[in-house]
Design an enzyme around this catalytic site. Structure first.
Site, PDB file in Angstrom:
ATOM      1  N   TYR A  26       0.805  -1.224   0.000  1.00 42.22           N
ATOM      2  CA  TYR A  26       0.000   0.000   0.000  1.00 42.22           C
ATOM      3  C   TYR A  26       0.839   1.276   0.000  1.00 42.22           C
ATOM      4  O   TYR A  26       0.400   2.302  -0.500  1.00 42.22           O
ATOM      5  CB  TYR A  26      -0.923   0.006   1.223  1.00 42.22           C
ATOM      6  N   THR A  37       4.786  -3.788   9.125  1.00 41.10           N
ATOM      7  CA  THR A  37       5.235  -4.036  10.497  1.00 41.10           C
ATOM      8  C   THR A  37       4.038  -4.564  11.272  1.00 41.10           C
ATOM      9  O   THR A  37       3.248  -3.785  11.790  1.00 41.10           O
ATOM     10  CB  THR A  37       5.745  -2.754  11.191  1.00 41.10           C
ATOM     11  N   ARG A  59       2.881   9.335   5.543  1.00 38.95           N
ATOM     12  CA  ARG A  59       1.707   9.873   6.247  1.00 38.95           C
ATOM     13  C   ARG A  59       0.463   9.914   5.373  1.00 38.95           C
ATOM     14  O   ARG A  59      -0.504  10.604   5.693  1.00 38.95           O
ATOM     15  CB  ARG A  59       1.991  11.320   6.672  1.00 38.95           C
ATOM     16  N   LYS A  86       5.456   9.867  13.989  1.00 35.18           N
ATOM     17  CA  LYS A  86       4.524   9.074  13.180  1.00 35.18           C
ATOM     18  C   LYS A  86       3.493   8.353  14.055  1.00 35.18           C
ATOM     19  O   LYS A  86       2.286   8.380  13.818  1.00 35.18           O
ATOM     20  CB  LYS A  86       5.315   8.077  12.328  1.00 35.18           C
ATOM     21  N   HIS A 146     -16.800  25.846  17.951  1.00 33.61           N
ATOM     22  CA  HIS A 146     -15.891  26.575  18.846  1.00 33.61           C
ATOM     23  C   HIS A 146     -14.516  26.609  18.164  1.00 33.61           C
ATOM     24  O   HIS A 146     -14.080  25.598  17.597  1.00 33.61           O
ATOM     25  CB  HIS A 146     -15.808  25.829  20.187  1.00 33.61           C
ATOM     26  N   ARG A 195     -11.569  26.346  19.167  1.00 29.01           N
ATOM     27  CA  ARG A 195     -10.489  25.468  19.629  1.00 29.01           C
ATOM     28  C   ARG A 195     -10.960  24.041  19.909  1.00 29.01           C
ATOM     29  O   ARG A 195     -10.330  23.304  20.651  1.00 29.01           O
ATOM     30  CB  ARG A 195      -9.826  26.071  20.873  1.00 29.01           C
ATOM     31  N   CYS A 223      -3.275   1.160  10.606  1.00 30.89           N
ATOM     32  CA  CYS A 223      -2.511   2.279  11.184  1.00 30.89           C
ATOM     33  C   CYS A 223      -3.097   2.728  12.510  1.00 30.89           C
ATOM     34  O   CYS A 223      -2.525   2.515  13.560  1.00 30.89           O
ATOM     35  CB  CYS A 223      -2.504   3.433  10.196  1.00 30.89           C
ATOM     36  N   LYS A 231     -12.814   1.200   5.786  1.00 25.00           N
ATOM     37  CA  LYS A 231     -13.411   2.529   5.653  1.00 25.00           C
ATOM     38  C   LYS A 231     -13.902   2.727   4.221  1.00 25.00           C
ATOM     39  O   LYS A 231     -13.769   1.831   3.384  1.00 25.00           O
ATOM     40  CB  LYS A 231     -12.442   3.628   6.067  1.00 25.00           C
TER      41      LYS A 231
HETATM   42  N1  SAJ Z   1     -12.757   6.792  11.757  1.00 20.99           N
HETATM   43  C1  SAJ Z   1     -13.774   7.065  12.663  1.00 20.99           C
HETATM   44  N2  SAJ Z   1     -14.127   8.381  12.864  1.00 20.99           N
HETATM   45  C2  SAJ Z   1     -13.495   9.407  12.221  1.00 20.99           C
HETATM   46  C3  SAJ Z   1     -12.450   9.122  11.318  1.00 20.99           C
HETATM   47  C4  SAJ Z   1     -12.099   7.792  11.114  1.00 20.99           C
HETATM   48  O1  SAJ Z   1     -14.373   6.162  13.254  1.00 20.99           O
HETATM   49  O2  SAJ Z   1     -13.874  10.564  12.446  1.00 20.99           O
HETATM   50  C5  SAJ Z   1     -12.351   5.382  11.504  1.00 20.99           C
HETATM   51  C6  SAJ Z   1     -12.437   4.977  10.027  1.00 20.99           C
HETATM   52  O3  SAJ Z   1     -13.729   4.594   9.677  1.00 20.99           O
HETATM   53  C7  SAJ Z   1     -11.429   3.845   9.957  1.00 20.99           C
HETATM   54  C8  SAJ Z   1     -10.372   4.252  10.985  1.00 20.99           C
HETATM   55  O4  SAJ Z   1     -10.964   5.239  11.792  1.00 20.99           O
HETATM   56  O5  SAJ Z   1     -11.994   2.619  10.358  1.00 20.99           O
HETATM   57  C9  SAJ Z   1      -9.079   4.803  10.399  1.00 20.99           C
HETATM   58  O6  SAJ Z   1      -9.348   5.578   9.238  1.00 20.99           O
HETATM   59  P1  SAJ Z   1      -8.702   7.007   8.949  1.00 20.99           P
HETATM   60  O7  SAJ Z   1      -9.295   7.474   7.686  1.00 20.99           O
HETATM   61  O8  SAJ Z   1      -8.843   7.892  10.125  1.00 20.99           O
HETATM   62  O9  SAJ Z   1      -7.142   6.726   8.833  1.00 20.99           O
HETATM   63  P2  SAJ Z   1      -6.248   5.635   8.057  1.00 20.99           P
HETATM   64  O10 SAJ Z   1      -5.964   4.518   9.024  1.00 20.99           O
HETATM   65  O11 SAJ Z   1      -6.813   5.266   6.766  1.00 20.99           O
HETATM   66  O12 SAJ Z   1      -4.924   6.485   7.804  1.00 20.99           O
HETATM   67  C10 SAJ Z   1      -4.204   7.000   8.909  1.00 20.99           C
HETATM   68  C11 SAJ Z   1      -3.871   8.489   8.661  1.00 20.99           C
HETATM   69  N3  SAJ Z   1      -3.369   9.094   9.877  1.00 20.99           N
HETATM   70  C12 SAJ Z   1      -3.798  10.301  10.318  1.00 20.99           C
HETATM   71  O13 SAJ Z   1      -4.667  10.929   9.771  1.00 20.99           O
HETATM   72  C13 SAJ Z   1      -3.144  10.842  11.548  1.00 20.99           C
HETATM   73  C14 SAJ Z   1      -2.854   8.603   7.523  1.00 20.99           C
HETATM   74  O14 SAJ Z   1      -2.460   9.962   7.369  1.00 20.99           O
HETATM   75  C15 SAJ Z   1      -1.610   7.744   7.833  1.00 20.99           C
HETATM   76  O15 SAJ Z   1      -0.660   7.815   6.806  1.00 20.99           O
HETATM   77  C16 SAJ Z   1      -2.089   6.314   7.940  1.00 20.99           C
HETATM   78  O16 SAJ Z   1      -3.011   6.248   9.059  1.00 20.99           O
HETATM   79  C17 SAJ Z   1      -0.897   5.415   8.183  1.00 20.99           C
HETATM   80  O17 SAJ Z   1      -0.450   4.752   7.221  1.00 20.99           O
HETATM   81  O18 SAJ Z   1      -0.340   5.406   9.286  1.00 20.99           O
END
Ligand code: SAJ
Length: 406
Positions: free
Chosen positions: A9, A80, A149, A201, A239, A241, A255, A315
């Site tokens: 990926y 990993t 990222r 990270k 809000h 903040r 991740c 997702k």
């Molecule tokens: N999710 C929620 N509520 C939200 C957002 C997401 O329940 O408001 C869930 C999603 O449905 C999913 C899970 O969280 O099941 C993770 O999805 P995601 O879209 O939040 O993130 P990933 O895992 O696809 O990608 C993340 C990202 N990290 C951050 O935004 C800090 C991406 O930038 C990283 O590169 C990636 O992890 C990685 O490879 O580490």
């Protein structure tokens, strides 16, 4: 020339991006089937813009092989896994890849680790692997950590536009690697030390996991007293903040549902909020299952086989099922001994679970209740087809009277 090791990926889009920006790239993967697929001109997963990028890279001469190359720069982006029991990162693939690279690498080569690792992993596992192979770090081999990222679903855009972190022992080496990534990355590229890069990270993903856990906890509180969690979060987020994420049926992917455990595994007596947050997120599929039972009772439904789960991926709009909440829910359903839920996902064409459908209309014909586990565009665009169904919408995307939420 850059030899990208691991064409999954992250490794594949990174290799393609470098190649289509004028860098000579050879992609190496141990999986000969995957290499054959790429050499046959096909990508190995679905991602917006990936096929176009793949064509550009092929035109630019990218090559895929199972062999490690003799070159001056290696980018290692192998998975990993983490040990579910100890919650610690399992560096076996990264160490194995590094050992293989070192068999080919000439003196003076730079070894960039892109794989996500817990803070201290490079110190504990990679440095000894390099030294045991007879190399002096900083003289014979330069070590760099450049964690990616990019977000699945928007990888190609984010590869170009996200900021990046480069961790290096030697600033000059870090700057050289920065230059390489700057061939395609328009974001800011920060050069720091290796441990800081490892930690940032993991912390980024942990921040998101904790924020989602907070939203999930709010959803449970609101469910308890019949309050509208979405309206509450919407108003709070006005809000300046406050920025709360959305509750959902669970957290999947390789991740956000994994990396925070590295901190819990390494600092069990310190990472309390993180530990509790991960347990909250992991408990969501079970929470949804109980919600299904409650709604069935309320509606006088007794047949679980009339309930359908929409979505199998972790997702929306991706074909990746790793740690998917739907798979977790199906597992916990087995523990409840009430199997029979029907399942459909437009992105999953193979049969991976029991009672799986491959056509939305056929799926909807056979169920009375639909649980929206994943907010794929397909269901947003076909919301009208849910008119006569009982709907448990875990993402608050269906605007229809009587819809249930988590
Ligand atoms: N999710 C929620 N509520 C939200 C957002 C997401 O329940 O408001 C869930 C999603 O449905 C999913 C899970 O969280 O099941 C993770 O999805 P995601 O879209 O939040 O993130 P990933 O895992 O696809 O990608 C993340 C990202 N990290 C951050 O935004 C800090 C991406 O930038 C990283 O590169 C990636 O992890 C990685 O490879 O580490």
């Amino acid at each position: 020339m850059v030899n990208v090791i691991g064409l999954g990926y992250i490794g594949l889009p990174t290799a393609l991006m470098l190649a289509s920006h004028g860098i000579e790239v050879i992609g190496t993967d141990l999986n000969s089937e995957l290499v054959a697929t790429l050499n046959a001109g096909r990508t190995t997963f679905k991602e917006k813009g990936l096929d176009e990028l793949f064509r550009d890279a092929l035109t630019s001469g990218i090559v895929f092989t199972t062999e490690y190359q003799v070159t001056d720069t290696y980018i290692v982006s192998v998975p990993t896994p983490y040990d579910k029991f100890s919650k610690k990162v399992d560096p076996c693939f990264v160490v194995a890849a590094v050992e293989q690279v070192l068999k080919a690498a000439p003196k003076g080569a730079t070894l960039v680790i892109e794989s996500t690792v817990s803070p201290g992993t490079i110190e504990k596992y990679i440095r000894p692997a390099v030294e045991n192979a007879g190399f002096v770090i900083g003289e014979d081999i330069n070590l760099v950590h450049a964690p990616e990222r990019i977000i699945p679903g928007n990888m190609v855009y984010e590869l170009i536009h996200n900021n990046r972190t480069i961790g290096a022992d030697d600033r000059a080496v870090g700057e050289k690697v920065k230059e390489l990534y700057a061939s395609f990355c328009q974001g800011e590229i920060v050069v720091t030390d290796i441990k800081t890069a490892e930690m940032t990270k993991v912390v980024e993903n942990t921040f998101r996991a904790v924020n989602i856990a907070f939203a999930n906890e709010l959803a449970k509180i609101c469910r308890h007293d019949d309050m509208d969690v979405y309206e509450i979060i919407r108003i709070c987020n006005m809000h300046p903040r406050v920025n709360i994420l959305q509750p959902g049926p669970g957290v999947g992917g390789h991740c956000i549902s994994v990396d925070p455990w590295f901190l819990v595994g390494d600092y069990p007596s310190l990472a309390k909020v993180i530990d509790e947050s991960m347990r909250t997120n992991d408990g969501m599929p079970d929470f949804v299952l109980n919600r299904i039972y409650d709604i069935m009772k309320e509606k006088g439904m007794t047949d679980i086989t009339k309930v359908g789960l929409y979505g199998l991926t972790y997702k929306e709009n991706v074909d990746d099922m790793r740690e998917s909440p739907t798979l977790q829910l199906l597992e916990s359903q087995e523990r409840h001994l009430a199997t029979g839920l029907k399942v459909y996902d437009p992105f999953i064409t193979d049969d991976v679970v029991a009672n799986q459908y491959h056509d939305l209309d056929a799926f909807l014909r056979d169920v009375d209740m639909v649980v929206i586990m994943v907010k794929h565009d397909e269901i947003r665009n076909n919301a009208g087809k849910l008119k006569d169904k009982v709907v448990l919408d875990c993402h608050n995307i269906i605007d229809q009277p009587g819809v249930y939420h988590i």
